[in-house]
Scaffold this active site. Structure first.
Site, PDB file in Angstrom:
ATOM      1  N   LYS A 158       0.894  -1.156   0.000  1.00  0.00           N
ATOM      2  CA  LYS A 158       0.000   0.000   0.000  1.00  0.00           C
ATOM      3  C   LYS A 158       0.934   1.209   0.000  1.00  0.00           C
ATOM      4  O   LYS A 158       1.195   1.839   1.037  1.00  0.00           O
ATOM      5  CB  LYS A 158      -0.917  -0.039   1.230  1.00  0.00           C
TER       6      LYS A 158
HETATM    7  N1  PPE Z   1      -7.812  -1.311  -3.124  1.00  0.00           N
HETATM    8  C1  PPE Z   1      -7.182  -0.130  -2.970  1.00  0.00           C
HETATM    9  C2  PPE Z   1      -6.435   0.434  -4.122  1.00  0.00           C
HETATM   10  C3  PPE Z   1      -7.270   0.533  -1.746  1.00  0.00           C
HETATM   11  O1  PPE Z   1      -6.667   1.705  -1.602  1.00  0.00           O
HETATM   12  C4  PPE Z   1      -8.015  -0.022  -0.695  1.00  0.00           C
HETATM   13  C5  PPE Z   1      -8.151   0.706   0.605  1.00  0.00           C
HETATM   14  C6  PPE Z   1      -8.627  -1.271  -0.897  1.00  0.00           C
HETATM   15  C7  PPE Z   1      -8.501  -1.894  -2.117  1.00  0.00           C
HETATM   16  C8  PPE Z   1      -9.389  -1.966   0.204  1.00  0.00           C
HETATM   17  O2  PPE Z   1      -8.500  -2.421   1.189  1.00  0.00           O
HETATM   18  P1  PPE Z   1      -8.955  -2.611   2.709  1.00  0.00           P
HETATM   19  O3  PPE Z   1      -9.103  -1.270   3.293  1.00  0.00           O
HETATM   20  O4  PPE Z   1      -7.872  -3.414   3.339  1.00  0.00           O
HETATM   21  O5  PPE Z   1     -10.250  -3.369   2.676  1.00  0.00           O
HETATM   22  N2  PPE Z   1      -8.201   2.122   0.497  1.00  0.00           N
HETATM   23  C9  PPE Z   1      -7.972   2.950   1.647  1.00  0.00           C
HETATM   24  C10 PPE Z   1      -7.712   4.394   1.254  1.00  0.00           C
HETATM   25  C11 PPE Z   1      -8.851   5.331   1.100  1.00  0.00           C
HETATM   26  C12 PPE Z   1      -8.415   6.777   0.967  1.00  0.00           C
HETATM   27  O6  PPE Z   1      -9.031   7.523   0.183  1.00  0.00           O
HETATM   28  O7  PPE Z   1      -7.465   7.213   1.634  1.00  0.00           O
HETATM   29  C13 PPE Z   1      -9.018   2.765   2.721  1.00  0.00           C
HETATM   30  O8  PPE Z   1     -10.116   2.278   2.449  1.00  0.00           O
HETATM   31  O9  PPE Z   1      -8.736   3.079   3.864  1.00  0.00           O
END
Ligand code: PPE
Length: 304
Positions: A158
Site C-alpha cells: 500500500k
Molecule cells: N484497493 C485499494 C487500491 C485501496 O486503496 C483499498 C483501501 C482497498 C482496495 C481496500 O483495502 P482494505 O481497506 O484493506 O479493505 N483504500 C484505503 C484508502 C482510502 C483513501 O481515500 O485514503 C481505505 O479504504 O482506507
C-alpha cells in the site's frame, strides 16, 4: 477535515497543528512511502479498532516491499495506535492513518540513506462514498486508466506512489459525474476501484477477483469470511466489465468505503438499481461485526 488533538510522530505525541515536515522530505519528492487506513468504531464497550493486527502487519509488509526499514515493531505500532485514540479522547468513530515515510536530509533517488519516519494520525471520517451511497448505491465509471501493473509497480504494497494512478482515475470519474472509478488490469479484466475491491453477485453466487491486480483487501477478506459462515457460494475468478453490467448485484469493499453498493456502471443499471438483497445481508453483517454486535468475530476487535 476535523482536527483532533494529537498526532503520533516517531514515538511522541505532537499537537495536531505542530505535526509538520520539512519541504525537502524525501517522500514528498520521490513518492516512496507506505500507509494504512484502519477504522475504529464506537461499540457498546467503547472504541474498538477493527483488525488492527492485520492492518499493522500489512503496513510493515508494505515497507519491506519498498525497501524501507521501519524503526518500530508490530507491537510498538499497535500500541501507538491504541494510545493515540486514548490520548485524543475520541467519542465517535475514527479513521486511523499510519504513514511510514522517508524524511529530511538526503536528496537523490538512492533512498537507502534517508531517515525513516513514522506518523500516525486519526480523525473523524464518515461514510467515504456518502451515507446515501451506503444505503442506495453509487454510480461507477470504468476508468480510462489501467490499474497499476504488476509488471511495473509493487502492488502488494500500500505504497504512496501507487495512489497517483488511483487519484487520476477518481478525478476522471468524479468530474464526469460519477462517484467512483473501476479500473481494469492491463489485460482488460476488472481489477478494483480507486480505493476498494469489487464483488458481484450472479445467480446467488458471490464473485470477487483474486488479488493479482488489487490490494489484499482486509474488508474483502472479512466479507469472504462472512460468506463462508453463511454458506454463500463464492467464486474467486477474473471478471470482465460486461459481466459487471449484467450482474444481479455489485458492491465495493474497503476500510473507508466499508460495504458500498454499486447501482450503476457506465450507464448500465445493475440489477434493480438499488442495494441488492445479498449486498444488504453482507453489509448488515459487516456493521454488526465492526460495532461489536457479533461475538463470533470479537477477535477482530481491539478495544481501547
Ligand atoms: N484497493 C485499494 C487500491 C485501496 O486503496 C483499498 C483501501 C482497498 C482496495 C481496500 O483495502 P482494505 O481497506 O484493506 O479493505 N483504500 C484505503 C484508502 C482510502 C483513501 O481515500 O485514503 C481505505 O479504504 O482506507
Amino acid at each position: 477535515m476535523e482536527k483532533a488533538k494529537f498526532i503520533w510522530m516517531d514515538g511522541e505525541f505532537v499537537d495536531w497543528d505542530e505535526a509538520k515536515v520539512h519541504v525537502l522530505t524525501h517522500t514528498l519528492h520521490y513518492g516512496n512511502g507506505v500507509f494504512e487506513g484502519t477504522r475504529a468504531y464506537k461499540t457498546n464497550r467503547g472504541l474498538a479498532i477493527f483488525r488492527l493486527k492485520e492492518h499493522t502487519k500489512r503496513l510493515l509488509n508494505s515497507a519491506k516491499i519498498v525497501a524501507i526499514k521501519t524503526p518500530f515493531s508490530q507491537e510498538e505500532l499497535e500500541k501507538a495506535q491504541i494510545e493515540l485514540l486514548r490520548k485524543n479522547g475520541f467519542d465517535s468513530n475514527v479513521y486511523i492513518r499510519p504513514l511510514i515515510y522517508l524524511g529530511y536530509g538526503v536528496m537523490g533517488l538512492y533512498h537507502a540513506n534517508a531517515p525513516v519516519n513514522v506518523a500516525i494520525a486519526a480523525w473523524k471520517w464518515g461514510a467515504y462514498l456518502g451515507e446515501e451511497g451506503l444505503k442506495n448505491g453509487i454510480k461507477v465509471k470504468t476508468s480510462s486508466f489501467t490499474r497499476n501493473s504488476v509488471k511495473s509497480t509493487m502492488t502488494k504494497a500500500k505504497a504512496v506512489a501507487n495512489y497517483l494512478n488511483s487519484q487520476m482515475a477518481k478525478y476522471e470519474a468524479v468530474i464526469a459525474g460519477y462517484e467512483e472509478a473501476l479500473l481494469l488490469d492491463d489485460e482488460g479484466f476488472v481489477a478494483e476501484g480507486s480505493g476498494e475491491c469489487i464483488f458481484i453477485v450472479r445467480d446467488g453466487i458471490l464473485i470477487t477477483p483474486p488479488n493479482d491486480n488489487s490490494l489484499e483487501s482486509i474488508t474483502q477478506d472479512t466479507i469472504l469470511q462472512i460468506a463462508k459462515e453463511k454458506n454463500i457460494p463464492v467464486e474467486r475468478r477474473r471478471i470482465t466489465r460486461d459481466e459487471v453490467y449484467i450482474a444481479d448485484e455489485a458492491f465495493f469493499t474497503g476500510t473507508a468505503a466499508e460495504v458500498t453498493p454499486i447501482k450503476e456502471v457506465d450507464g448500465r443499471v445493475i440489477g434493480d438499481g438499488k442495494r441488492g438483497e445479498m449486498t444488504r445481508e453482507l453489509q448488515e453483517a459487516y456493521f454488526d461485526i465492526v460495532y461489536g454486535r457479533n461475538s463470533a468475530y470479537e477477535h477482530m476487535l481491539t478495544y481501547i
